[in-house]
Write a protein that holds these residues in place. Structure first.
Motif, PDB file in Angstrom:
ATOM      1  N   VAL A 125      -2.179   4.437   9.140  1.00  0.00           N
ATOM      2  CA  VAL A 125      -1.949   5.191   7.904  1.00  0.00           C
ATOM      3  C   VAL A 125      -0.453   5.416   7.712  1.00  0.00           C
ATOM      4  O   VAL A 125       0.100   5.172   6.629  1.00  0.00           O
ATOM      5  N   LYS A 129       1.897   3.652   4.704  1.00  0.00           N
ATOM      6  CA  LYS A 129       2.726   4.444   3.778  1.00  0.00           C
ATOM      7  C   LYS A 129       4.174   3.992   3.848  1.00  0.00           C
ATOM      8  O   LYS A 129       4.835   3.842   2.814  1.00  0.00           O
ATOM      9  N   SER A 134       0.157   2.341  -0.278  1.00  0.00           N
ATOM     10  CA  SER A 134      -0.693   3.525  -0.401  1.00  0.00           C
ATOM     11  C   SER A 134      -2.153   3.139  -0.598  1.00  0.00           C
ATOM     12  O   SER A 134      -3.048   3.897  -0.209  1.00  0.00           O
ATOM     13  N   ALA A 137      -3.312   2.573   2.878  1.00  0.00           N
ATOM     14  CA  ALA A 137      -3.278   3.860   3.569  1.00  0.00           C
ATOM     15  C   ALA A 137      -4.499   4.711   3.208  1.00  0.00           C
ATOM     16  O   ALA A 137      -5.085   5.360   4.074  1.00  0.00           O
TER      17      ALA A 137
END
Length: 167
Positions: A125, A129, A134, A137
């Motif tokens: 994650v 990012k 995103s 993520a």
């Protein structure tokens, strides 16, 4: 150092390698869960493992989507860590005769697996990012949240009944 492939030259390569690591791990876990379900004697523990097996299947689907979004081939890489955790769990379970103690051992083994997954997903994650992904993520965070919730459920089950019965 020898920990990673020589093909890793940047953060994106590291992200993909780790993604492939957890993909392999999830498949190994999916293969191990039916045996854990069979060995568990507590109905609540059996149910927890059955629920997690369905979640694991969905987590694999999410990982496949991350591969697609990131534009890389969907494949796993051998993960000696998860292989070792699962092998140890199987060995310990095979050495326990008392069914109530076996349930406690199965929870401990399952939590070792969960903790490994939590570290991998947390890292992925953060890296997604950092890489400006995103979309990836968000999918990985869903898996992370499910793993953390499973760990919490197993802790509650252990503390409320399983460990007490085993003692």
């Amino acid at each position: 150092m020898g920990w990673f492939s020589k093909d890793i030259t940047n953060m994106d390569d590291l992200f993909v390698h780790t993604l492939r690591d957890i993909y392999y791990a999830e498949h190994q876990i999916r293969r191990a869960l039916p045996d854990m379900i069979d060995k568990a004697t507590s109905p609540e523990l059996k149910q927890s493992f059955q629920t997690h097996m369905r979640e694991t299947e969905q987590q694999i689907v999410r990982l496949q989507e991350v591969f697609r979004l990131h534009g890389v081939e969907e494949k796993g890489v051998n993960c000696p860590a998860i292989d070792g955790i699962l092998e140890e769990a199987n060995e310990v379970a095979g050495e326990v005769d008392d069914k109530q103690v076996l349930d406690a051992a199965l929870i401990a083994a399952a939590q070792s697996v969960e903790h490994y997954e939590i570290t991998r997903y947390g890292t992925l994650v953060a890296w997604a990012k950092q890489l400006g992904r995103s979309d990836c993520a968000a999918l990985l965070k869903q898996n992370l949240d499910e793993e953390a919730a499973t760990d919490e459920k197993l802790s509650r089950l252990a503390m409320s009944t399983i460990n007490r019965k085993a003692a």
